[in-house]
Design an enzyme around this catalytic site. Structure first.
Site, PDB file in Angstrom:
ATOM      1  CG  ASP A  71     -16.265  59.295  76.761  1.00 36.84           C
ATOM      2  OD1 ASP A  71     -16.737  59.945  75.814  1.00 36.84           O
ATOM      3  OD2 ASP A  71     -15.048  59.124  76.933  1.00 36.84           O
ATOM      4  CD  GLN A 129     -10.654  60.615  71.339  1.00 38.05           C
ATOM      5  OE1 GLN A 129     -11.243  61.394  72.085  1.00 38.05           O
ATOM      6  NE2 GLN A 129     -11.200  60.156  70.240  1.00 38.05           N
ATOM      7  CE  LYS A 184     -14.010  64.085  71.716  1.00 36.56           C
ATOM      8  NZ  LYS A 184     -13.702  62.684  72.047  1.00 36.56           N
TER       9      LYS A 184
HETATM   10  N1  GUN Z   1     -13.232  57.585  70.258  1.00 32.99           N
HETATM   11  C1  GUN Z   1     -14.183  57.719  69.307  1.00 32.99           C
HETATM   12  N2  GUN Z   1     -15.299  58.249  69.827  1.00 32.99           N
HETATM   13  C2  GUN Z   1     -15.054  58.470  71.136  1.00 32.99           C
HETATM   14  C3  GUN Z   1     -15.837  59.015  72.198  1.00 32.99           C
HETATM   15  O1  GUN Z   1     -17.006  59.389  72.056  1.00 32.99           O
HETATM   16  N3  GUN Z   1     -15.201  59.078  73.413  1.00 32.99           N
HETATM   17  C4  GUN Z   1     -13.924  58.646  73.605  1.00 32.99           C
HETATM   18  N4  GUN Z   1     -13.415  58.738  74.831  1.00 32.99           N
HETATM   19  N5  GUN Z   1     -13.184  58.135  72.636  1.00 32.99           N
HETATM   20  C5  GUN Z   1     -13.750  58.055  71.410  1.00 32.99           C
END
Ligand code: GUN
Length: 297
Positions: free
Chosen positions: A119, A96, A52
């Site tokens: 998110d 995350q 990311k």
């Molecule tokens: N863990 C797995 N997918 C995601 C996501 O789309 N966002 C976040 N913050 N954590 C994740």
């Protein structure tokens, strides 16, 4: 011939268009900035966060990287979120998931400023999504909407079956597909671990979204001929490779492909789209916070 839906190509187009929006913001003196917070030593989570950050750099978004020891008290994460909320130089915050067991993940989601919640997981943003007035659409389901559009698949009037009811994918996917809006208007069934006859449901699907986190659980027998199959699964399974594992989806690719009209591969399908839509939300957040109009893809 089954169409292979190329998530890398669609994500690349979106990144190119976002670069224009980022230039518009730069002209207005705004530098989009995303803070990623990792409180985990899970190798997959570490990889996701680092990808990311690389994506951000590629398009001109500044990435702030916060690492918290997974054994630290929960308050350390809560305080970090408070600081990032208060920092005018940070437009988007991503913690995350999953966080360690001693951290209350609902508190984490509640704590993030909903304007910076790229998110789309804050309860206010979930509520807005359900009400058909999304601020930030969650990245994976939004990316899937874009993939369907790229493949010329309009969900309107179609039977969509989602396997998996997670807060991150299954539930928001269902909400987007039932919206009375472009990319929605489907008849949606959500299946999960307690569904009675799963195969009977999946065989009804014109659009089948597999998001259960179970390696290769959907095989060709469960797919209607001509269906569009979207595989959200990213499962590490032991394999005789350099890394000692390989990535497989929730779909048994070869048998499902033989039935499907279109299918996403793993890797190279949904994964790159999730990452592209995070950039999209970060650019959108920056525009909203700076009151600058940006054209989004
Ligand atoms: N863990 C797995 N997918 C995601 C996501 O789309 N966002 C976040 N913050 N954590 C994740």
């Amino acid at each position: 011939m089954t169409e292979i839906i190329d998530g890398n190509a669609v994500a690349s187009e979106i990144r190119t268009e976002l670069t224009d929006a980022i230039e518009t913001l730069a002209d207005a003196g705004e530098q989009p900035t995303l803070a990623t917070v990792l409180m985990s030593d899970d190798p997959a989570s570490e990889t996701y966060v680092s990808m990311k950050q690389d994506d951000c750099e590629e398009v001109g978004i500044e990435a702030v990287d916060v690492d918290i020891d997974p054994d630290a008290p929960a308050e350390e994460l809560y305080d970090t979120i408070d600081e990032l909320n208060a920092d005018d130089g940070v437009n988007g915050i991503l913690v995350q998931m999953p966080v360690p067991d001693h951290v209350d993940d609902r508190e984490v989601l509640r704590r993030i400023d909903p304007e910076k919640d790229v998110d789309g997981f804050h309860p206010e943003n979930v509520g807005r999504l359900v009400a058909g007035n999304a601020r930030y659409k969650p990245c994976t389901p939004h990316g899937i909407q874009k993939l369907l559009d790229s493949a010329g698949v309009d969900p309107e009037g179609k039977d969509a079956v989602i396997v998996g009811r997670s807060d991150i994918v299954g539930k928001p996917m269902a909400n987007l597909l039932i919206q009375k809006a472009e990319g929605g208007n489907a008849t949606v069934t959500v299946c999960h671990s307690r569904t009675g006859d799963l195969a009977a449901k999946t065989r009804e699907a014109d659009i089948l979204v597999a998001a259960a986190g179970v390696p290769e659980m959907i095989d060709g027998d469960m797919v209607q001929e001509g269906a569009t199959v979207i595989d959200v699964g990213v499962n590490r399974v032991d394999a005789d490779t350099e890394k000692g594992y390989e990535l497989v989806g929730d779909v048994d690719y070869e048998s499902a492909k033989a039935q499907a009209g279109a299918i996403t591969p793993v890797p190279g399908g949904v994964g790159p789209m999730t990452r592209a839509m995070l950039l999209y939300n970060t650019v959108k957040a920056t525009g909203r916070q700076a009151d600058v109009d940006v054209t989004l893809p």
